[in-house]
Enzyme design. Structure first.
Site, PDB file in Angstrom:
ATOM      1  N   HIS A 293       0.876 -16.593  -8.788  1.00 34.05           N
ATOM      2  CA  HIS A 293       1.080 -15.697  -7.640  1.00 34.05           C
ATOM      3  C   HIS A 293       2.417 -14.944  -7.721  1.00 34.05           C
ATOM      4  O   HIS A 293       2.407 -13.707  -7.744  1.00 34.05           O
ATOM      5  CB  HIS A 293       0.927 -16.483  -6.337  1.00 34.05           C
TER       6      HIS A 293
ATOM      7  N   HIS B 187      10.236 -15.482  -4.900  1.00 35.39           N
ATOM      8  CA  HIS B 187      10.074 -15.287  -3.459  1.00 35.39           C
ATOM      9  C   HIS B 187       9.543 -16.488  -2.695  1.00 35.39           C
ATOM     10  O   HIS B 187       9.800 -16.628  -1.504  1.00 35.39           O
ATOM     11  CB  HIS B 187       9.262 -14.022  -3.142  1.00 35.39           C
TER      12      HIS B 187
ATOM     13  N   GLU C 287      11.113 -21.559  -0.030  1.00 37.96           N
ATOM     14  CA  GLU C 287      10.288 -22.053   1.063  1.00 37.96           C
ATOM     15  C   GLU C 287       9.434 -23.254   0.665  1.00 37.96           C
ATOM     16  O   GLU C 287       9.292 -24.191   1.425  1.00 37.96           O
ATOM     17  CB  GLU C 287       9.397 -20.907   1.562  1.00 37.96           C
ATOM     18  N   ASP C 288       8.867 -23.177  -0.553  1.00 41.41           N
ATOM     19  CA  ASP C 288       7.857 -24.179  -0.904  1.00 41.41           C
ATOM     20  C   ASP C 288       8.314 -25.262  -1.867  1.00 41.41           C
ATOM     21  O   ASP C 288       7.556 -26.162  -2.183  1.00 41.41           O
ATOM     22  CB  ASP C 288       6.628 -23.496  -1.559  1.00 41.41           C
TER      23      ASP C 288
ATOM     24  N   ASP D 125       3.558  -8.950  -2.039  1.00 43.98           N
ATOM     25  CA  ASP D 125       3.103 -10.306  -1.751  1.00 43.98           C
ATOM     26  C   ASP D 125       1.794 -10.255  -0.952  1.00 43.98           C
ATOM     27  O   ASP D 125       0.803 -10.886  -1.275  1.00 43.98           O
ATOM     28  CB  ASP D 125       4.216 -11.011  -0.960  1.00 43.98           C
TER      29      ASP D 125
ATOM     30  N   ASP E  13     -17.480  16.273   0.265  1.00 39.52           N
ATOM     31  CA  ASP E  13     -16.194  16.150  -0.434  1.00 39.52           C
ATOM     32  C   ASP E  13     -15.833  14.688  -0.672  1.00 39.52           C
ATOM     33  O   ASP E  13     -14.913  14.139  -0.102  1.00 39.52           O
ATOM     34  CB  ASP E  13     -15.072  16.878   0.306  1.00 39.52           C
TER      35      ASP E  13
END
Ligand code: MN
Length: 741
Positions: free
Chosen positions: A63, A88, A92-93, A153, A273
């Site tokens: 990811h 990124h 956090e993880d 993201d 169109d």
């Protein structure tokens, strides 16, 4: 949310492959030092996410690698953003901390990663969208890269959303439509916006999505044959220009076709169109405009144009930086074909927006349009009055996602304002002081009301008067964030100043009662549910909060103590099932719109003088009459000099409370040319329908082709009266309108 399961050998190869693919997609030349750092960030991400997997089962680190690839390839961002994208989700993880990132990569990168983490951390699908939106936008002005990476993201998450529960998919789609796709548009990321919309449509309207994409597939061959037929006669002539060029014919996006089907109520087959032809020429900057128009001339020599479809975004670029020449021509078989003509540079800006834009920074005046936009965001964000996120959002949406209107200053400088902006918005956009003191505004040399909606090409001239200042009504006459926030803060300041008088009278009262000021104020704020001190003081000033309320308290030890309701009475009431008596004296609507010596006038017997009929906003004074109580006169009343000179001791200071309520009668003297029976109708129509005012009386007399009329109108305040005068003056056949003195 990540699943934990060790990464296998063949997956490691996949990860490496993805990484190399990402590195290859970097467009700019990469400094060796940056190369090392990108590699380091990659390794940190791989080891930090080592055992994590996405819902789909693939290694989690795929990811961040894909997000960085989107940053590089689709947005054209440089090494800093790529490193941040790789990292990124790390803070956090995983156990990696921000401090470690700062140590390894320096402060700049740590700051952006922090922004991304915060955006994620404080973010909640359950909190109102407006709240989330404000967070996203606040990071935008700190470093626009935070938002760009966040969009990459979001894009990758949407591309791989299949393994999420449908309920969550719908939420993410709604939010993407609400926040990210307009932002992508505003930042000029055309392709990204289209992909957002298509991916969302696949979630919200899966059947329609499938149907349209199948049909596009089926008609593909026929379409490319047609495009070839359209292009062939152009090629020969374009070759003669001697400039490298390319022509593309791309189908429009599924979501835009779907929109057309819905809004125009037509079937797929009726949309002719379905694609647009684009001619992109590689040309030096100084020849761009010239060559683009030459191409326009070649195209329209071959295929007849529809002139009203011509749009020249080269001379005046859109405020998201977009430049291009658009028109529609009639192609083979009489079909309408949209054609876009632009240079390679313009194309890059059109495709990759903001990032490409910085690459060409310094060229033309585009920097200004972006910076104006960012300034505008800053104005809205810094407006402290915006504690209500919903209000913020509505201001934001009107200001930043709307189409624009192009207008001019008296010197011929162009200004870009959102569509719907008014003459007063213009004044504020030039300078805050010009807005604050705007007293009359001319558009194309004609006086207009302040709320006049600007049109393309208008030239605007603002006259100021240092005594002028914003009032509540002004808020209804502006739409831009800047004007609104400036007016709100001026009103707030005004309120605070007036509140000082309220504070003084409260202090006097407390002193008499021997109540400690601070403690007393705290008690009142608590008991009457005030948000803050200034609100209470202001209400005391206006009489909204009546100081006789203090009688409901007893004073013990210099403090206010709320008197208990008689307990017997209370019990009896509860037994009967009654509610407590409504406390209507607390926030009673202030009937008195005038203060005399700082106190509400209705404690005296008072009336408005009929000699000068003051209206709210007029400078006034109060005069103590011998038998009829107080009379309120305009300070410029013909009688005032006499009264003040001879009975100075009976004159008292009087002022208006800014409150909308009653109306006042004004007499207008209207003169003009008597050009037939239409005049009366025109006047009354304008006053009652257009201005929405009540006419009390109207008389008109005419001699020798001229007329003089007297109209008594009810107005709420001075502004309304002035607007009426200005509007009537502009009517055909009217030479002058004055207020009877
Ligand atoms: Mn992520």
């Amino acid at each position: 949310m990540a699943i934990t399961k060790p990464i296998e050998q063949e997956e490691k190869l996949l990860i490496q492959k993805a990484y190399r693919r990402m590195v290859r997609s970097i467009k700019s030349e990469v400094h060796p030092e940056d190369k090392v750092n990108i590699r380091k960030a990659y390794e940190m991400a791989v080891s930090a996410h080592a055992n994590q997997r996405r819902k789909s089962g693939e290694p989690y680190v795929m990811h961040p690698i894909e997000v960085s690839r989107i940053c590089a390839r689709e947005i054209g961002l440089g090494p800093t953003a790529i490193i941040c994208a790789l990292l990124h989700d790390v803070v956090e993880d995983t156990p990696v901390t921000l401090e470690e990132i700062q140590e390894e990569f320096g402060e700049k990168i740590a700051k952006i990663v922090d922004g991304l983490t915060k955006l994620d951390g404080t973010y909640s699908y359950n909190s109102p969208q407006a709240e989330n939106f404000k967070k996203v936008v606040s990071t935008l002005i700190e470093d626009v890269r935070v938002v760009l990476i966040k969009m990459a993201d979001r894009l990758h998450n949407l591309r791989t959303i299949g393994s999420m529960p449908h309920e969550k998919q719908l939420k993410i789609a709604a939010e993407t439509n609400y926040i990210y796709s307009p932002l992508a548009h505003r930042l000029g990321l055309y392709n990204m916006r289209v992909e957002f919309q298509d991916l969302c449509m696949r979630i919200t309207d899966p059947d329609a999505y499938r149907e349209i994409s199948e049909k596009l597939q089926q008609s593909k061959n026929e379409r490319s044959r047609y495009i070839q037929e359209f292009i062939r006669p152009l090629r020969k002539k374009l070759d003669q220009l001697g400039m490298p060029y390319r022509i593309t014919g791309r189908p429009k996006s599924i979501s835009s076709i779907w929109n057309k089907i819905k809004t125009k109520n037509v079937s797929f087959d009726e949309i002719y169109d379905l694609f647009a032809i684009r001619v992109i020429v590689d040309v030096p900057l100084d020849l761009e405009k010239n060559i683009c128009w030459q191409i326009y001339s070649i195209v329209t020599d071959v295929h007849p144009p529809i002139p009203e479809r011509l749009k020249d975004w080269i001379t005046t670029p859109k405020s998201n930086g977009y430049e291009s020449l658009h028109t529609t021509v009639i192609g083979p078989k009489g079909r309408y074909v949209e054609i876009q003509i632009r240079s390679e540079r313009m194309d890059e800006i059109a495709e990759r927006g903001f990032a490409a834009h910085w690459k060409y920074k310094g060229i033309k005046n585009q920097k200004n349009v972006y910076e104006m936009w960012l300034d505008n965001i800053r104005d809205i964000l810094e407006d402290e009055v915006h504690d209500d996120p919903v209000e913020f959002l509505s201001d934001f949406k009107t200001n930043l996602f709307k189409e624009e209107v192009y207008v001019y200053t008296p010197n011929g400088d162009m200004k870009i304002l959102p569509k719907g902006a008014t003459a007063l918005d213009f004044a504020f956009s030039i300078h805050t002081d010009l807005g604050y003191h705007a007293s009359a505004i001319k558009v194309n040399n004609k006086l207009v009301p302040m709320g006049y909606e600007l049109k393309n090409g208008d030239q605007i001239q603002v006259t100021t008067n240092k005594n002028q200042k914003p009032n509540d009504d002004w808020l209804k006459m502006v739409i831009t964030g800047k004007a609104k926030s400036k007016i709100r803060s001026s009103l707030k300041e005004e309120k605070r100043k007036k509140g000082e008088f309220g504070k003084e009278s409260l202090a006097r009262k407390f002193k008499n009662l021997k109540v400690d000021f601070d403690k007393g104020v705290e008690t009142l704020i608590r008991e009457y549910d005030y948000k803050n001190h200034p609100e209470l003081f202001y209400d005391i000033y206006t009489g909204e909060f009546d100081l006789s309320e203090l009688k409901k308290f007893s004073i013990e030890n210099h403090q206010l103590i709320k008197k208990k309701e008689d307990q017997v009475q209370q019990l009896a009431r509860i037994e009967k099932g009654e509610k407590a008596p409504a406390d209507d004296s607390v926030h009673r609507s202030g009937q008195s719109k005038i203060l005399v010596n700082g106190e509400p006038a209705d404690q005296y017997e008072f009336s408005l003088a009929t000699c000068c009929n003051p209206v709210q906003g007029d400078p006034i004074f109060a005069f103590f009459t011998a038998g009829a109580g107080l009379k309120i006169h305009r300070t410029n009343c013909p009688n005032s000099t006499h009264l003040m000179a001879n009975y100075g001791y009976r004159v008292m200071k009087a002022e208006w409370v800014d409150k909308i309520g009653d109306s006042f009668q004004v007499n207008l003297i209207i003169t003009g040319v008597d050009d037939g029976p239409g005049v009366i109708e025109r006047l009354t129509n304008t006053v009652s329908s257009k201005l929405g005012l009540n006419i009390r009386a109207f008389s008109i007399e005419g001699t020798g082709g001229y007329f003089e009329g007297k109209m008594s109108v009810l107005v709420m305040n001075k502004n309304q009266m002035e607007l009426a005068i200005r509007t009537l003056k502009n009517l055909k056949g009217i030479s002058n309108v004055i207020r009877e003195s």
